[in-house]
Motif scaffolding. Structure first.
Motif, PDB file in Angstrom:
ATOM      1  N   MET A 130       0.848  -1.213   0.000  1.00 57.57           N
ATOM      2  CA  MET A 130       0.000   0.000   0.000  1.00 57.57           C
ATOM      3  C   MET A 130       0.879   1.257   0.000  1.00 57.57           C
ATOM      4  SD  MET A 130      -3.401  -0.499   0.218  1.00 57.57           S
ATOM      5  CE  MET A 130      -4.166   0.705   1.263  1.00 57.57           C
ATOM      6  N   HIS A 131       0.521   2.203  -0.822  1.00 59.80           N
ATOM      7  CA  HIS A 131       1.243   3.480  -0.866  1.00 59.80           C
ATOM      8  C   HIS A 131       0.557   4.455   0.080  1.00 59.80           C
ATOM      9  CE1 HIS A 131       3.372   1.956  -4.370  1.00 59.80           C
ATOM     10  NE2 HIS A 131       2.206   1.586  -4.860  1.00 59.80           N
ATOM     11  N   SER A 132       1.361   5.199   0.833  1.00 62.75           N
ATOM     12  CA  SER A 132       0.781   6.114   1.830  1.00 62.75           C
ATOM     13  C   SER A 132       0.150   7.324   1.146  1.00 62.75           C
ATOM     14  CB  SER A 132       1.860   6.581   2.807  1.00 62.75           C
ATOM     15  OG  SER A 132       2.711   7.507   2.169  1.00 62.75           O
ATOM     16  N   VAL A 167      -0.013  12.390  -2.191  1.00 58.79           N
ATOM     17  CA  VAL A 167      -0.186  13.852  -2.158  1.00 58.79           C
ATOM     18  C   VAL A 167       1.064  14.544  -2.718  1.00 58.79           C
ATOM     19  CG1 VAL A 167      -0.378  15.854  -0.605  1.00 58.79           C
ATOM     20  CG2 VAL A 167      -1.936  13.918  -0.318  1.00 58.79           C
ATOM     21  N   GLU A 168       2.231  14.014  -2.351  1.00 57.06           N
ATOM     22  CA  GLU A 168       3.494  14.578  -2.845  1.00 57.06           C
ATOM     23  C   GLU A 168       3.576  14.485  -4.374  1.00 57.06           C
ATOM     24  OE1 GLU A 168       8.072  13.680  -2.002  1.00 57.06           O
ATOM     25  OE2 GLU A 168       6.854  13.689  -0.168  1.00 57.06           O
ATOM     26  N   LEU A 169       3.171  13.331  -4.909  1.00 63.12           N
ATOM     27  CA  LEU A 169       3.176  13.141  -6.367  1.00 63.12           C
ATOM     28  C   LEU A 169       2.227  14.129  -7.048  1.00 63.12           C
ATOM     29  CD1 LEU A 169       3.218   9.238  -6.610  1.00 63.12           C
ATOM     30  CD2 LEU A 169       5.049  10.770  -7.370  1.00 63.12           C
ATOM     31  N   ILE A 170       1.042  14.315  -6.429  1.00 65.40           N
ATOM     32  CA  ILE A 170       0.055  15.250  -6.998  1.00 65.40           C
ATOM     33  C   ILE A 170       0.631  16.675  -6.984  1.00 65.40           C
ATOM     34  CG2 ILE A 170      -2.237  16.294  -6.654  1.00 65.40           C
ATOM     35  CD1 ILE A 170      -3.111  13.475  -5.545  1.00 65.40           C
ATOM     36  N   GLN A 171       1.269  17.051  -5.854  1.00 69.30           N
ATOM     37  CA  GLN A 171       1.873  18.393  -5.755  1.00 69.30           C
ATOM     38  C   GLN A 171       2.977  18.592  -6.792  1.00 69.30           C
ATOM     39  OE1 GLN A 171       2.913  18.342  -1.599  1.00 69.30           O
ATOM     40  NE2 GLN A 171       1.002  19.317  -0.951  1.00 69.30           N
ATOM     41  N   ASP A 172       3.698  17.502  -7.085  1.00 75.64           N
ATOM     42  CA  ASP A 172       4.766  17.567  -8.098  1.00 75.64           C
ATOM     43  C   ASP A 172       4.232  17.396  -9.522  1.00 75.64           C
ATOM     44  OD1 ASP A 172       6.552  17.892  -6.062  1.00 75.64           O
ATOM     45  OD2 ASP A 172       7.204  15.792  -6.004  1.00 75.64           O
ATOM     46  N   LYS A 173       2.902  17.321  -9.620  1.00 80.98           N
ATOM     47  CA  LYS A 173       2.206  17.163 -10.913  1.00 80.98           C
ATOM     48  C   LYS A 173       2.574  15.856 -11.641  1.00 80.98           C
ATOM     49  CE  LYS A 173       1.142  22.035 -11.745  1.00 80.98           C
ATOM     50  NZ  LYS A 173       0.347  22.065 -10.554  1.00 80.98           N
ATOM     51  N   LYS A 174       2.941  14.841 -10.855  1.00 79.65           N
ATOM     52  CA  LYS A 174       3.225  13.512 -11.427  1.00 79.65           C
ATOM     53  C   LYS A 174       1.930  12.691 -11.352  1.00 79.65           C
ATOM     54  CE  LYS A 174       8.126  13.669 -10.217  1.00 79.65           C
ATOM     55  NZ  LYS A 174       9.179  13.206  -9.284  1.00 79.65           N
ATOM     56  N   LEU A 214      -1.859   8.249 -10.008  1.00 79.12           N
ATOM     57  CA  LEU A 214      -2.995   7.386 -10.382  1.00 79.12           C
ATOM     58  C   LEU A 214      -2.624   5.917 -10.289  1.00 79.12           C
ATOM     59  CD1 LEU A 214      -4.825   8.961 -13.461  1.00 79.12           C
ATOM     60  CD2 LEU A 214      -5.804   8.448 -11.228  1.00 79.12           C
ATOM     61  N   SER A 215      -1.454   5.592 -10.757  1.00 75.41           N
ATOM     62  CA  SER A 215      -0.976   4.214 -10.725  1.00 75.41           C
ATOM     63  C   SER A 215      -0.932   3.700  -9.277  1.00 75.41           C
ATOM     64  CB  SER A 215       0.403   4.148 -11.385  1.00 75.41           C
ATOM     65  OG  SER A 215       1.041   2.965 -11.072  1.00 75.41           O
ATOM     66  N   TYR A 216      -0.412   4.529  -8.363  1.00 83.34           N
ATOM     67  CA  TYR A 216      -0.381   4.164  -6.930  1.00 83.34           C
ATOM     68  C   TYR A 216      -1.794   3.992  -6.374  1.00 83.34           C
ATOM     69  CZ  TYR A 216       4.668   5.078  -6.265  1.00 83.34           C
ATOM     70  OH  TYR A 216       6.039   5.029  -6.301  1.00 83.34           O
ATOM     71  N   LEU A 217      -2.676   4.902  -6.775  1.00 85.90           N
ATOM     72  CA  LEU A 217      -4.063   4.829  -6.280  1.00 85.90           C
ATOM     73  C   LEU A 217      -4.753   3.556  -6.757  1.00 85.90           C
ATOM     74  CD1 LEU A 217      -5.006   8.588  -6.741  1.00 85.90           C
ATOM     75  CD2 LEU A 217      -5.070   7.348  -4.569  1.00 85.90           C
ATOM     76  N   PHE A 218      -4.542   3.193  -8.023  1.00 85.68           N
ATOM     77  CA  PHE A 218      -5.153   1.965  -8.550  1.00 85.68           C
ATOM     78  C   PHE A 218      -4.626   0.738  -7.796  1.00 85.68           C
ATOM     79  CE2 PHE A 218      -5.611   4.205 -12.949  1.00 85.68           C
ATOM     80  CZ  PHE A 218      -6.723   4.896 -12.476  1.00 85.68           C
ATOM     81  N   GLU A 219      -3.326   0.761  -7.480  1.00 89.62           N
ATOM     82  CA  GLU A 219      -2.744  -0.346  -6.696  1.00 89.62           C
ATOM     83  C   GLU A 219      -3.378  -0.405  -5.303  1.00 89.62           C
ATOM     84  OE1 GLU A 219       1.567  -0.093  -6.712  1.00 89.62           O
ATOM     85  OE2 GLU A 219       1.575   0.159  -8.896  1.00 89.62           O
ATOM     86  N   ASN A 220      -3.573   0.772  -4.691  1.00 90.98           N
ATOM     87  CA  ASN A 220      -4.208   0.836  -3.362  1.00 90.98           C
ATOM     88  C   ASN A 220      -5.633   0.311  -3.401  1.00 90.98           C
ATOM     89  OD1 ASN A 220      -1.922   1.933  -2.303  1.00 90.98           O
ATOM     90  ND2 ASN A 220      -2.798   3.922  -1.783  1.00 90.98           N
ATOM     91  N   ILE A 221      -6.362   0.676  -4.464  1.00 88.60           N
ATOM     92  CA  ILE A 221      -7.758   0.229  -4.601  1.00 88.60           C
ATOM     93  C   ILE A 221      -7.812  -1.292  -4.714  1.00 88.60           C
ATOM     94  CG2 ILE A 221      -9.729   0.228  -6.211  1.00 88.60           C
ATOM     95  CD1 ILE A 221      -9.056   3.293  -6.671  1.00 88.60           C
ATOM     96  N   ASN A 264      -9.465  10.544  -4.465  1.00 87.45           N
ATOM     97  CA  ASN A 264      -8.224  11.121  -4.996  1.00 87.45           C
ATOM     98  C   ASN A 264      -8.055  10.820  -6.484  1.00 87.45           C
ATOM     99  OD1 ASN A 264      -7.441  12.312  -2.593  1.00 87.45           O
ATOM    100  ND2 ASN A 264      -6.292  10.530  -1.905  1.00 87.45           N
ATOM    101  N   ALA A 265      -8.409   9.598  -6.882  1.00 85.96           N
ATOM    102  CA  ALA A 265      -8.320   9.234  -8.309  1.00 85.96           C
ATOM    103  C   ALA A 265      -9.284  10.095  -9.130  1.00 85.96           C
ATOM    104  CB  ALA A 265      -8.641   7.754  -8.492  1.00 85.96           C
ATOM    105  N   GLY A 266     -10.508  10.255  -8.618  1.00 89.88           N
ATOM    106  CA  GLY A 266     -11.507  11.090  -9.300  1.00 89.88           C
ATOM    107  C   GLY A 266     -11.047  12.530  -9.430  1.00 89.88           C
TER     108      GLY A 266
END
Length: 222
Positions: A1-3, A8-15, A20-27, A39-41
């Motif tokens: 699981m990704h924290s 949030v850090e990836l989103i802030q860095d515009k990655k 999304l890839s991390y979120l799909f893995e978490n789901i 967050n994915a939405g």
């Protein structure tokens, strides 16, 4: 699981792709954790992938029907798509599920305003202003709603509060000029506000038109 911090850090860095890839893995790892869907939405809606974003927000509601943030996120998506009636219902659901903050009240009020339902909007923009009285935009929209309802005395007070916080708020100056005129029918006083607005922003069209009209009124009165 990704924290969540990592994401949030990836989103802030515009990655966004990696986030999304991390979120799909978490789901996949935990299908019952609602924040991953939200967050994915959010990422998808920012990428203008509206259809997929909508599905993730709807899934979030299905996973946890009592999560106010899921309704709020979908409501924002609909608001931005100008689907104001649907947005109203979802913001109301968010409020009922405990998301009774300034933003939710404000957005519900704004949705009603967009539908021309200013009477219905008023309690929500007023409540938003009470909950966050430092927010200039909330304060301005509250004043504007009072103007729409022809509650000019209250509108004047509210717009003066806005201008005390931001003296260069040209839309507040313009509407304060109008509200004061509706109260006392003094075109000279109204003109001072329109002229201030144009001094700050020379291309403020509403104030420019108002100056021409009210100069004529002032001449007729003199």
């Amino acid at each position: 699981m990704h924290s969540e911090e990592q994401i949030v850090e990836l989103i802030q860095d515009k990655k966004f792709d990696q986030a999304l890839s991390y979120l799909f893995e978490n789901i996949e790892a935990d299908p019952n954790e609602v924040t991953n869907y939200i967050n994915a939405g959010t990422i998808l809606s920012e990428a203008n992938d509206i259809e997929r974003a909508e599905k993730f927000f709807q899934k979030a509601i299905t996973v946890n029907e009592s999560h106010g943030g899921a309704y709020y996120s979908l409501a924002n998506l609909y608001y931005n798509q100008q689907r104001f009636e649907e947005a109203v219902k979802l913001y109301q659901h968010a409020l009922k599920r405990g998301l009774n903050d300034a933003d939710t009240n404000f957005m519900l009020g704004m949705s009603f305003n967009e539908l021309g339902a200013h009477t219905e909007a008023l309690p929500y923009v007023m409540r938003a202003s009470e909950l966050n009285n430092e927010d200039v935009e909330i304060g301005f929209q509250y004043g504007l709603t009072l103007c729409q309802l022809e509650m000019f005395e209250e509108a004047v007070k509210q717009l003066e509060i806005v201008l005390a916080k931001d003296p260069k708020h040209v839309d507040a100056l313009y509407n304060l000029g109008l509200a004061k005129y509706m109260k006392n029918e003094d075109p000279h006083e109204a003109l001072t506000y329109f002229r201030k607005a144009v001094d700050i922003q020379p291309d403020h069209l509403l104030s420019g038109h108002a100056i021409k009209m009210f100069e004529q009124l002032a001449e007729e009165e003199d």
